[in-house]
Design a protein around this motif. Structure first.
Motif, PDB file in Angstrom:
ATOM      1  N   PHE A 106       0.823  -1.207   0.000  1.00  0.00           N
ATOM      2  CA  PHE A 106       0.000   0.000   0.000  1.00  0.00           C
ATOM      3  C   PHE A 106       0.859   1.260   0.000  1.00  0.00           C
ATOM      4  O   PHE A 106       0.514   2.244  -0.659  1.00  0.00           O
ATOM      5  N   ALA A 107       1.971   1.227   0.708  1.00  0.00           N
ATOM      6  CA  ALA A 107       2.861   2.386   0.736  1.00  0.00           C
ATOM      7  C   ALA A 107       3.380   2.700  -0.662  1.00  0.00           C
ATOM      8  O   ALA A 107       3.472   3.872  -1.059  1.00  0.00           O
ATOM      9  N   GLN A 108       3.698   1.668  -1.416  1.00  0.00           N
ATOM     10  CA  GLN A 108       4.180   1.870  -2.782  1.00  0.00           C
ATOM     11  C   GLN A 108       3.096   2.498  -3.660  1.00  0.00           C
ATOM     12  O   GLN A 108       3.357   3.431  -4.425  1.00  0.00           O
ATOM     13  N   LEU A 109       1.863   2.013  -3.535  1.00  0.00           N
ATOM     14  CA  LEU A 109       0.760   2.563  -4.322  1.00  0.00           C
ATOM     15  C   LEU A 109       0.483   4.019  -3.957  1.00  0.00           C
ATOM     16  O   LEU A 109       0.175   4.842  -4.820  1.00  0.00           O
ATOM     17  N   ILE A 110       0.625   4.342  -2.653  1.00  0.00           N
ATOM     18  CA  ILE A 110       0.442   5.728  -2.220  1.00  0.00           C
ATOM     19  C   ILE A 110       1.550   6.604  -2.796  1.00  0.00           C
ATOM     20  O   ILE A 110       1.309   7.714  -3.271  1.00  0.00           O
ATOM     21  N   GLY A 111       2.793   6.080  -2.755  1.00  0.00           N
ATOM     22  CA  GLY A 111       3.924   6.818  -3.315  1.00  0.00           C
ATOM     23  C   GLY A 111       3.757   7.091  -4.802  1.00  0.00           C
ATOM     24  O   GLY A 111       4.188   8.137  -5.306  1.00  0.00           O
ATOM     25  N   GLU A 112       3.123   6.155  -5.490  1.00  0.00           N
ATOM     26  CA  GLU A 112       2.864   6.329  -6.933  1.00  0.00           C
ATOM     27  C   GLU A 112       1.571   7.090  -7.194  1.00  0.00           C
ATOM     28  O   GLU A 112       1.156   7.243  -8.345  1.00  0.00           O
ATOM     29  N   LYS A 113       0.931   7.559  -6.104  1.00  0.00           N
ATOM     30  CA  LYS A 113      -0.319   8.324  -6.169  1.00  0.00           C
ATOM     31  C   LYS A 113      -1.433   7.555  -6.890  1.00  0.00           C
ATOM     32  O   LYS A 113      -2.272   8.140  -7.575  1.00  0.00           O
ATOM     33  N   LYS A 114      -1.445   6.236  -6.686  1.00  0.00           N
ATOM     34  CA  LYS A 114      -2.482   5.399  -7.298  1.00  0.00           C
ATOM     35  C   LYS A 114      -3.665   5.166  -6.349  1.00  0.00           C
ATOM     36  O   LYS A 114      -4.736   4.781  -6.797  1.00  0.00           O
ATOM     37  N   ILE A 115      -3.438   5.381  -5.046  1.00  0.00           N
ATOM     38  CA  ILE A 115      -4.503   5.247  -4.056  1.00  0.00           C
ATOM     39  C   ILE A 115      -4.384   6.391  -3.057  1.00  0.00           C
ATOM     40  O   ILE A 115      -3.351   7.073  -2.992  1.00  0.00           O
ATOM     41  N   SER A 116      -5.436   6.600  -2.266  1.00  0.00           N
ATOM     42  CA  SER A 116      -5.412   7.711  -1.301  1.00  0.00           C
ATOM     43  C   SER A 116      -5.848   7.264   0.091  1.00  0.00           C
ATOM     44  O   SER A 116      -6.373   8.065   0.861  1.00  0.00           O
ATOM     45  N   PHE A 117      -5.655   6.000   0.433  1.00  0.00           N
ATOM     46  CA  PHE A 117      -6.037   5.520   1.757  1.00  0.00           C
ATOM     47  C   PHE A 117      -5.173   6.170   2.835  1.00  0.00           C
ATOM     48  O   PHE A 117      -3.997   6.455   2.618  1.00  0.00           O
TER      49      PHE A 117
END
Length: 202
Positions: free
Chosen positions: A155-166
């Motif tokens: 999830f941290a990686q997806l947040i870093g890539e701005k793909k999710i906003s949890f």
């Protein structure tokens, strides 16, 4: 709620303390704690995402892991394989939140499921970990912590890539389950709030 607990107690209800623990996905300090949590020797095991071919083994693992715990006191489904199957099916069919197969993690050794950490979307900005289980012969080696760390990192990686906003990942743990609370704390989780879970045993 104190009066309710007292009155329910007089009626013969039993209580299990529940703690909601959370990891703030936007707190850089917690990532430093996460990165310092150490490595785990997987030996012959491998980590992969959810695969439906392990569904039956996951049912058995849930039953074996929880049938003799306090979870089975207030949710007797854990005492039987059929009940454990019902719990898993509810998770996989989005009844506890939208199931995330590609962010959930399995620990496998060949065709044997040794453990898992499942993830669901609990609300618009929250991820929940409904179940973590490790086969008995593989416990006390930090494998549950490793799987949970892998889920957080995904999830941290997806947040870093701005793909999710949890904003957070949370889980529920018994307040007297000290090994589990210790595991969550070592990964940067903090106790958010507590509540008494009441149940009546026939």
């Amino acid at each position: 709620q104190e009066a309710d607990v007292r009155d329910i107690g007089f009626l013969g209800f039993k209580f299990v303390g529940q703690s909601i623990v959370k990891f703030d996905l936007h707190d850089p300090v917690l990532y430093r704690i996460l990165n310092m949590s150490g490595n785990t020797d997987l030996k012959d095991n491998q980590v992969t995402v959810w695969d439906d071919k392990y569904r039956d083994q996951a049912v058995d693992l849930i039953n074996l892991s929880f049938k003799n715990t306090k979870n089975a006191d207030f949710d007797p489904r854990f005492r039987s394989r059929e009940g454990s199957k019902d719990v898993l099916e509810m998770i996989l069919s989005d009844q506890y939140g939208k199931f995330l197969p590609y962010q959930s993690r399995l620990l496998v050794n060949g065709d044997i499921l040794e453990g898992f950490c499942l993830a669901v979307i609990a609300s618009e900005d929250k991820i929940n970990i409904p179940l973590i289980a490790i086969r008995k012969n593989e416990r006390n080696r930090g494998l549950g912590k490793f799987l949970l760390k892998s889920v957080i990192s995904a999830f941290a990686q997806l947040i870093g890539e701005k793909k999710i906003s949890f904003r957070e990942i949370n889980a529920t743990v018994d307040t007297d389950n000290y090994p589990a609370i210790k595991m969550y704390r070592r990964l940067g989780f903090k106790e958010d709030y507590f509540y008494p879970h009441a149940y009546y045993r026939k």
